[in-house]
Design an enzyme around this catalytic site. Structure first.
Site, mmCIF file in Angstrom:
data_model
loop_
_atom_site.group_PDB
_atom_site.id
_atom_site.type_symbol
_atom_site.label_atom_id
_atom_site.label_comp_id
_atom_site.label_asym_id
_atom_site.label_seq_id
_atom_site.Cartn_x
_atom_site.Cartn_y
_atom_site.Cartn_z
ATOM 1 N N GLU A 118 0.830 -1.214 0.000
ATOM 2 C CA GLU A 118 0.000 0.000 0.000
ATOM 3 C C GLU A 118 0.861 1.258 0.000
ATOM 4 O O GLU A 118 0.575 2.204 -0.722
ATOM 5 C CB GLU A 118 -0.946 0.018 1.213
ATOM 6 C CG GLU A 118 -2.004 -1.077 1.199
ATOM 7 C CD GLU A 118 -2.876 -1.052 -0.039
ATOM 8 O OE1 GLU A 118 -3.025 0.019 -0.639
ATOM 9 O OE2 GLU A 118 -3.386 -2.119 -0.433
ATOM 10 N N TYR B 253 -6.904 5.186 4.038
ATOM 11 C CA TYR B 253 -6.949 4.186 2.974
ATOM 12 C C TYR B 253 -6.067 2.982 3.309
ATOM 13 O O TYR B 253 -6.500 1.828 3.274
ATOM 14 C CB TYR B 253 -6.484 4.849 1.662
ATOM 15 C CG TYR B 253 -6.127 3.875 0.585
ATOM 16 C CD1 TYR B 253 -7.106 3.333 -0.224
ATOM 17 C CD2 TYR B 253 -4.809 3.467 0.399
ATOM 18 C CE1 TYR B 253 -6.780 2.407 -1.207
ATOM 19 C CE2 TYR B 253 -4.475 2.547 -0.572
ATOM 20 C CZ TYR B 253 -5.466 2.026 -1.372
ATOM 21 O OH TYR B 253 -5.149 1.114 -2.326
ATOM 22 N N ASP C 273 -10.312 4.344 -2.577
ATOM 23 C CA ASP C 273 -9.295 5.026 -3.379
ATOM 24 C C ASP C 273 -9.976 5.660 -4.601
ATOM 25 O O ASP C 273 -11.218 5.662 -4.696
ATOM 26 C CB ASP C 273 -8.177 4.053 -3.790
ATOM 27 C CG ASP C 273 -8.656 3.004 -4.789
ATOM 28 O OD1 ASP C 273 -9.879 2.927 -5.052
ATOM 29 O OD2 ASP C 273 -7.807 2.268 -5.318
#
Ligand code: SF4
Length: 326
Positions: free
Chosen positions: A16, A97, A115
């Site tokens: 990520e 996120y 996202d």
């Protein structure tokens, strides 16, 4: 924490953070090298910062690497690893996120990951036509709706499916509605305006020029390493700005490259410089300047575009050694 969960959390964190502002295709070889070298939080926690920065070099946005190392050290020192999105959000560099991605993928917490791809799917699905200010306010706006939809039994799979749907089917521009599992509920498809959704307020764009100095001496290149406390590119070396070396641009640059960062497009003009003795004396007193052997550039923590530009310059016949004074 079971080992598998911890490794899954670690791999999710790494992927990520690497994927923030970087394309997946670019990230894949970095991710593979990184997880082969440091397979888990404790392995990364033991790494030297310089080694971490060198492994990250080329991915850009280097604060992510520093945050990742700090996070690994904090997690490795804890008696129990964080599990929930709220716990993960406490770490520097882990936004909503990333926290939701870790908690849902590694620990099955039913929280939605929102996202740009998910924003696009939801804006079209619900026919949201108001103009959104930017990506982060759009993500906030759609989080409640995404949390309402998330599958409580398989939240990680749900989140990955939504992001994949946005990336491959409900893509930017013209979506492939014929292949979409949400088509029967989709407002934008019914109204025929999916291609223009979501709508964003137009941003003001700016242009800037940066003049830089390409200096090589006895096979070594002059670079400026940003201080570790710097907000931008901390600990990363760059080709120095001409004015920071006490020089003025003169004549034509040997390379001109344009690049856009956010809303600003930079014209980078690179001048080959032959230093005088007085220049060398002055630069010797500047603690941020260092000479790096051209042969060792590949292992140096260097900004990705600057590495590319140096490679282009060094590969040019004859220009490397000669340079000229601006
Ligand atoms: Fe996107 Fe089309 Fe699916 Fe609607 S039907 S969510 S516009 S791909």
């Amino acid at each position: 924490m079971p080992w598998r969960e911890q490794v899954s959390a670690y791999r999710t964190v790494v992927s990520e953070l690497m994927c923030q502002q970087t394309q997946v295709a670019t990230v894949i070889p970095y991710f593979e090298r990184w997880t082969a070298k440091w397979p888990d939080f404790p392995d990364l926690a033991r790494a030297e910062e310089a080694e971490v920065m060198a492994q990250w070099a080329g991915l850009g946005y280097y604060s992510r690497a520093r945050n990742l190392l700090a996070l690994a050290r904090q997690v490795a020192a804890l008696p129990r690893s964080p599990r929930t999105a709220a716990e993960w959000r406490e770490f520097k560099g882990v936004g909503p996120y990333t926290a939701a991605a870790i908690a849902s993928i590694a620990f099955d917490e039913p929280v939605a990951v929102v996202d740009g791809n998910v924003v696009r799917v939801l804006a079209r699905l619900d026919g949201v036509r108001v103009k959104l200010r930017d990506a982060s306010s759009a993500a906030k706006l759609f989080t409640a709706r995404a949390d309402e939809l998330v599958d409580h039994k398989r939240p990680g799979d749900f989140n990955q499916a939504m992001m994949e749907l946005g990336a491959t089917v409900c893509r930017k521009g013209v979506p492939d509605c014929g292949r979409c599992p949400l088509a029967e509920w989709c407002d934008a498809m019914k109204q025929g305006d999916a291609a223009i959704l979501p709508r964003f307020v137009a941003k003001e764009r700016k242009e800037a020029t940066v003049e830089r100095a390409l200096v090589i001496r006895a096979g070594r290149i002059l670079l400026r390493r940003n201080p570790h406390a710097a907000k931008r590119l901390a600990g990363i070396a760059e080709i120095p700005v001409l004015s920071s070396l006490g020089l003025e641009p003169a004549g034509e640059p040997v390379l001109v490259r344009r690049r856009t960062i956010g809303t600003v497009t930079y014209e980078e003009k690179l001048h080959a410089v032959v230093p005088k003795a007085a220049d060398l004396l002055r630069w010797a007193r500047d603690a941020e300047l260092e000479w790096v052997a051209a042969a060792e550039l590949s292992g140096a923590a260097l900004s990705g575009p600057h590495r590319r530009w140096l490679g282009e310059w060094l590969s040019r016949d004859g220009r490397t050694a000669r340079g000229r004074r601006p």
